[in-house]
Design a protein around this motif. Sequence first.
Motif, PDB file in Angstrom:
ATOM      1  N   MET A 158       6.577   0.341   0.531  1.00  0.00           N
ATOM      2  CA  MET A 158       5.002   0.407   0.505  1.00  0.00           C
ATOM      3  C   MET A 158       4.689  -1.133   0.555  1.00  0.00           C
ATOM      4  O   MET A 158       3.698  -1.733   0.822  1.00  0.00           O
ATOM      5  CB  MET A 158       4.756   1.019  -0.997  1.00  0.00           C
ATOM      6  N   ASP A 211      -3.217  13.349   6.118  1.00  0.00           N
ATOM      7  CA  ASP A 211      -3.922  12.527   5.332  1.00  0.00           C
ATOM      8  C   ASP A 211      -4.733  12.929   4.071  1.00  0.00           C
ATOM      9  O   ASP A 211      -4.984  12.288   3.244  1.00  0.00           O
ATOM     10  CB  ASP A 211      -4.959  11.535   6.306  1.00  0.00           C
ATOM     11  N   LEU A 267      -3.013  10.440  -4.091  1.00  0.00           N
ATOM     12  CA  LEU A 267      -3.179   8.986  -4.579  1.00  0.00           C
ATOM     13  C   LEU A 267      -4.327   8.860  -5.147  1.00  0.00           C
ATOM     14  O   LEU A 267      -4.585   7.764  -6.169  1.00  0.00           O
ATOM     15  CB  LEU A 267      -3.188   8.016  -3.305  1.00  0.00           C
ATOM     16  N   ASP A 277       0.946  -1.324  -0.090  1.00  0.00           N
ATOM     17  CA  ASP A 277      -0.034   0.018  -0.040  1.00  0.00           C
ATOM     18  C   ASP A 277       0.867   1.098  -0.013  1.00  0.00           C
ATOM     19  O   ASP A 277       1.694   1.423   0.753  1.00  0.00           O
ATOM     20  CB  ASP A 277      -0.852   0.071   1.296  1.00  0.00           C
ATOM     21  N   ARG A 279       0.321   4.135   0.706  1.00  0.00           N
ATOM     22  CA  ARG A 279       0.092   4.602   2.189  1.00  0.00           C
ATOM     23  C   ARG A 279       1.403   4.398   3.343  1.00  0.00           C
ATOM     24  O   ARG A 279       1.608   5.297   4.052  1.00  0.00           O
ATOM     25  CB  ARG A 279      -1.213   4.698   2.928  1.00  0.00           C
ATOM     26  N   TYR A 280       1.899   3.221   3.340  1.00  0.00           N
ATOM     27  CA  TYR A 280       3.005   2.846   4.156  1.00  0.00           C
ATOM     28  C   TYR A 280       4.095   3.809   3.986  1.00  0.00           C
ATOM     29  O   TYR A 280       4.745   4.120   5.021  1.00  0.00           O
ATOM     30  CB  TYR A 280       3.434   1.348   3.873  1.00  0.00           C
ATOM     31  N   LYS A 300       2.147   8.254   4.241  1.00  0.00           N
ATOM     32  CA  LYS A 300       1.756   8.834   5.391  1.00  0.00           C
ATOM     33  C   LYS A 300       2.686   9.581   6.153  1.00  0.00           C
ATOM     34  O   LYS A 300       2.504  10.653   6.715  1.00  0.00           O
ATOM     35  CB  LYS A 300       1.037   7.651   6.364  1.00  0.00           C
ATOM     36  N   MET A 352      -2.245  13.551   1.245  1.00  0.00           N
ATOM     37  CA  MET A 352      -2.052  12.232   0.748  1.00  0.00           C
ATOM     38  C   MET A 352      -3.003  11.496  -0.058  1.00  0.00           C
ATOM     39  O   MET A 352      -2.812  11.012  -1.222  1.00  0.00           O
ATOM     40  CB  MET A 352      -1.654  11.253   1.930  1.00  0.00           C
ATOM     41  N   GLU A 353      -4.079  11.467   0.621  1.00  0.00           N
ATOM     42  CA  GLU A 353      -5.435  10.737  -0.127  1.00  0.00           C
ATOM     43  C   GLU A 353      -5.683  11.355  -1.546  1.00  0.00           C
ATOM     44  O   GLU A 353      -5.944  10.909  -2.551  1.00  0.00           O
ATOM     45  CB  GLU A 353      -6.528  10.769   0.416  1.00  0.00           C
TER      46      GLU A 353
END
Length: 203
Positions: A83, A30, A37, A18, A20-21, A24, A33-34
Motif C-alpha cells: 500500500m 472495485d 474500505l 493507499d 487500494r494499491y 485492487k 473493494m470500496e
Amino acid sequence: MKIKNIIFDFGGVLMDWDPRYFFKDYFKDDEKMEYFLENIAQDEWNIEQDRGRSLSEGTEIQVKKFPEWGKEIRAFYDNWTVMLKSDIPQNVEILRKLKNTDYHLFGLTNWSAETFPYALENYDFFQIFDGKIVVSGTEKLIKPDPKIWHVLLERYDIQASESVFIDDNSKNIEAAKSLGFNTIHVLPDTDLKQELVHLGVEF
C-alpha cells in the motif's frame, strides 16, 4: 514573522500510501473493494492503530466484528508495504532543496509505530529530518488533536508563528491554523515550492 521551521506531514505529502494499491488486485472488483474500505477496514479503524493500538489488537477487534471478512481484514496489515507505493517525487525534491538552507525541518505524522520503521529504512529522505519526527503511534496522540502539535513545539522549543505546517488533510490544517501555524494544504495539483515562496521561504 520570519519563517524558521518547516513541518511536513508524510502520507499524501511525501509518501503515496493507499490501501487500494493492494486491494485492487486482491478483489478484482472495485465495488466490493470500496465497500470493504468504507465499511470494514475504514479510516476510523486504521486511525486507532495510528493512535497507538497494536496492529494485532486492531486486526482481532475487527475480525470479531466482521468474521465473514476475516481473511480480508488480516490481509490489510500483512500487505501494508504494498500500500506504500512510493514517495511523491516533486515534493521530496523540495525537501531535499530545503536541506541545504537554514530552515529547521520537522515531521509530524499520523502513522503506526509498528509500520513507520519500514518507511524510515526504505526511503532515504527521512534522514534529512535528523530524527526530528513526531509519530502519532509513539506519542499515543493523533492529529487533529492539538496536543500532538504541542509535543512538537515543546520538544524542539519552536514557535508556531515562525513555522509552516504542510498537510493534505483539511482538518489537520484547520487545527494547525488555530494554534497559530502558517499552513499549506497540499492537494494533488499543489505546487509546494510556489506555496512556500508565497510564505516568504527562500531557496
